[in-house]
Motif scaffolding. Sequence first.
Motif: not given
Length: 101
Positions: A1-5, A19-22, A41
Amino acid sequence: MANVVVELVASEPVRVLRTTYSVLAFDADGRLDPGRFEKQQFALAESVVAPVIASSSDESNQPVVVATARFIAQGGHWIPSPAVARAIEEAALGQRQYARL
């Protein structure tokens, strides 16, 4: 999963701020395992906060380091290849077409 602000100006994406990747875990039936993600988390948050708390206590001079949370958090983290990271950033900025599910 990529979280992109993404920073928006006049409702248009202009740059990626963070950007964070999980890694997401799935159960035997193919459903998302939210408990494992939540545990990772919380461990990530603990691994960030713990050094701050330890530095303010008398126990900071102890030779033993408890790294359990750090290892749990690391299990939920991944680093994409430069090409994949670039593709994710371009998609977030509207510079690349991608399939929508």
